[in-house]
Design a protein around this motif. Structure first.
Motif, PDB file in Angstrom:
ATOM      1  N   PRO A  58      51.538  41.432  69.270  1.00  0.00           N
ATOM      2  CA  PRO A  58      50.724  41.642  68.172  1.00  0.00           C
ATOM      3  C   PRO A  58      50.314  40.163  67.706  1.00  0.00           C
ATOM      4  CG  PRO A  58      53.035  42.286  67.392  1.00  0.00           C
ATOM      5  CD  PRO A  58      52.863  41.915  68.828  1.00  0.00           C
ATOM      6  N   SER A  59      49.185  40.131  66.716  1.00  0.00           N
ATOM      7  CA  SER A  59      48.720  38.723  66.040  1.00  0.00           C
ATOM      8  C   SER A  59      48.458  37.843  66.757  1.00  0.00           C
ATOM      9  CB  SER A  59      50.025  38.563  65.326  1.00  0.00           C
ATOM     10  OG  SER A  59      51.074  37.592  66.179  1.00  0.00           O
ATOM     11  N   HIS A  60      47.775  38.117  67.959  1.00  0.00           N
ATOM     12  CA  HIS A  60      46.722  37.191  68.748  1.00  0.00           C
ATOM     13  C   HIS A  60      45.302  37.334  68.934  1.00  0.00           C
ATOM     14  CE1 HIS A  60      50.689  35.380  69.844  1.00  0.00           C
ATOM     15  NE2 HIS A  60      50.986  36.680  70.320  1.00  0.00           N
ATOM     16  N   ASN A  61      44.482  36.573  69.143  1.00  0.00           N
ATOM     17  CA  ASN A  61      43.155  36.826  69.453  1.00  0.00           C
ATOM     18  C   ASN A  61      42.744  35.857  70.729  1.00  0.00           C
ATOM     19  OD1 ASN A  61      42.447  34.417  68.325  1.00  0.00           O
ATOM     20  ND2 ASN A  61      40.582  35.013  67.434  1.00  0.00           N
ATOM     21  N   GLN A  97      40.980  29.894  72.903  1.00  0.00           N
ATOM     22  CA  GLN A  97      42.066  29.789  71.987  1.00  0.00           C
ATOM     23  C   GLN A  97      42.434  30.856  71.274  1.00  0.00           C
ATOM     24  OE1 GLN A  97      40.705  27.717  68.306  1.00  0.00           O
ATOM     25  NE2 GLN A  97      38.608  28.168  68.802  1.00  0.00           N
ATOM     26  N   CYS A  98      43.698  30.866  71.026  1.00  0.00           N
ATOM     27  CA  CYS A  98      44.234  31.978  69.932  1.00  0.00           C
ATOM     28  C   CYS A  98      44.245  31.144  68.523  1.00  0.00           C
ATOM     29  CB  CYS A  98      45.705  32.288  70.170  1.00  0.00           C
ATOM     30  SG  CYS A  98      46.302  33.447  68.984  1.00  0.00           S
ATOM     31  N   ILE A  99      43.209  31.662  67.672  1.00  0.00           N
ATOM     32  CA  ILE A  99      42.784  30.829  66.541  1.00  0.00           C
ATOM     33  C   ILE A  99      44.213  30.762  65.441  1.00  0.00           C
ATOM     34  CG2 ILE A  99      41.544  30.993  64.376  1.00  0.00           C
ATOM     35  CD1 ILE A  99      39.110  32.142  66.258  1.00  0.00           C
ATOM     36  N   PRO A 100      45.061  31.770  65.347  1.00  0.00           N
ATOM     37  CA  PRO A 100      46.392  31.659  64.586  1.00  0.00           C
ATOM     38  C   PRO A 100      47.298  30.638  65.126  1.00  0.00           C
ATOM     39  CG  PRO A 100      45.892  33.832  64.765  1.00  0.00           C
ATOM     40  CD  PRO A 100      44.787  33.236  65.698  1.00  0.00           C
ATOM     41  N   HIS A 101      47.244  30.457  66.351  1.00  0.00           N
ATOM     42  CA  HIS A 101      48.201  29.752  67.195  1.00  0.00           C
ATOM     43  C   HIS A 101      47.823  28.464  67.713  1.00  0.00           C
ATOM     44  CE1 HIS A 101      50.231  33.978  66.752  1.00  0.00           C
ATOM     45  NE2 HIS A 101      50.594  33.111  66.013  1.00  0.00           N
ATOM     46  N   LEU A 102      46.501  27.964  67.547  1.00  0.00           N
ATOM     47  CA  LEU A 102      45.853  27.021  68.102  1.00  0.00           C
ATOM     48  C   LEU A 102      46.959  25.650  67.903  1.00  0.00           C
ATOM     49  CD1 LEU A 102      43.742  25.374  69.678  1.00  0.00           C
ATOM     50  CD2 LEU A 102      42.680  25.019  67.605  1.00  0.00           C
ATOM     51  N   GLY A 105      49.628  25.419  70.334  1.00  0.00           N
ATOM     52  CA  GLY A 105      49.532  25.445  71.596  1.00  0.00           C
ATOM     53  C   GLY A 105      49.035  26.593  72.414  1.00  0.00           C
ATOM     54  N   MET A 106      48.603  27.572  71.638  1.00  0.00           N
ATOM     55  CA  MET A 106      47.976  28.831  72.571  1.00  0.00           C
ATOM     56  C   MET A 106      46.823  28.639  72.967  1.00  0.00           C
ATOM     57  SD  MET A 106      48.877  32.767  71.649  1.00  0.00           S
ATOM     58  CE  MET A 106      48.178  34.112  72.487  1.00  0.00           C
ATOM     59  N   VAL A 107      46.720  28.023  74.038  1.00  0.00           N
ATOM     60  CA  VAL A 107      45.237  28.044  74.745  1.00  0.00           C
ATOM     61  C   VAL A 107      45.312  28.403  76.091  1.00  0.00           C
ATOM     62  CG1 VAL A 107      44.595  26.048  73.078  1.00  0.00           C
ATOM     63  CG2 VAL A 107      45.789  25.505  75.278  1.00  0.00           C
TER      64      VAL A 107
HETATM   65 CU   LIG Z   1      48.415  33.841  69.159  1.00  0.00          CU
END
Ligand SMILES: [Cu+2]
Length: 145
Positions: A58-61, A97-102, A105-107
């Motif tokens: 959960p919690s990614h995009n 990109q995952c906006i909450p985790h940019l 480094g979530m790319v």
């Molecule tokens: Cu994420």
């Protein structure tokens, strides 16, 4: 228009559609390469292929990254926890990109069509960890060629 060229064109279009592939990418809190990752974090695909971003955790995009998008390509933005399927028609290199985790480094990178090795310009405004992960992904992608 003569009939035969029209039929040939139609057959070509149908064949192209039939060959389009769907690639799956998981959005994870933790994967083989660390915390907050797309898995895989690099894809080389053909124009017209689709990528399905799966909300495994959960919690990614998944969203296109402004500044790392081929000219003329359509930006996209999935909602948090949403599984989306995106068709990549325009050749070039896409940053995802995952906006909450940019900032964590979530790319990931998606290469559509033939690669133009020299011209990877990372956006200047990237958070340090996103930049570091892109560089790591590019290094691995380069060594695979
Ligand atoms: Cu994420």
């Amino acid at each position: 228009m003569p009939i035969r060229p029209a039929i040939t064109l139609l057959a070509t279009l149908l064949c192209t559609a039939a060959l389009a592939e769907v690639h799956e990418v998981k959005m994870l809190n933790r994967g083989a390469s660390g915390a907050m990752v797309y898995e895989p974090d690099y894809l080389a695909i053909a124009p017209g292929d689709r990528v399905r971003f799966i909300a495994s955790h959960p919690s990614h995009n998944a969203a296109s990254l402004p500044g790392l998008l081929p000219e003329g390509a359509e930006p996209f933005k999935g909602r948090i926890n949403e599984e989306i399927e995106v068709t990549f028609d325009t050749p070039g290199l896409y940053g995802i990109q995952c906006i909450p985790h940019l900032a964590m480094g979530m790319v990931m990178l998606i290469q559509v069509g033939d690669r133009q090795a020299s011209e990877v310009q990372l956006p200047a405004s990237l958070p340090a960890r996103a930049k570091a992960r892109f560089e790591q992904i590019l290094e691995q992608a380069n060594s695979a060629y």
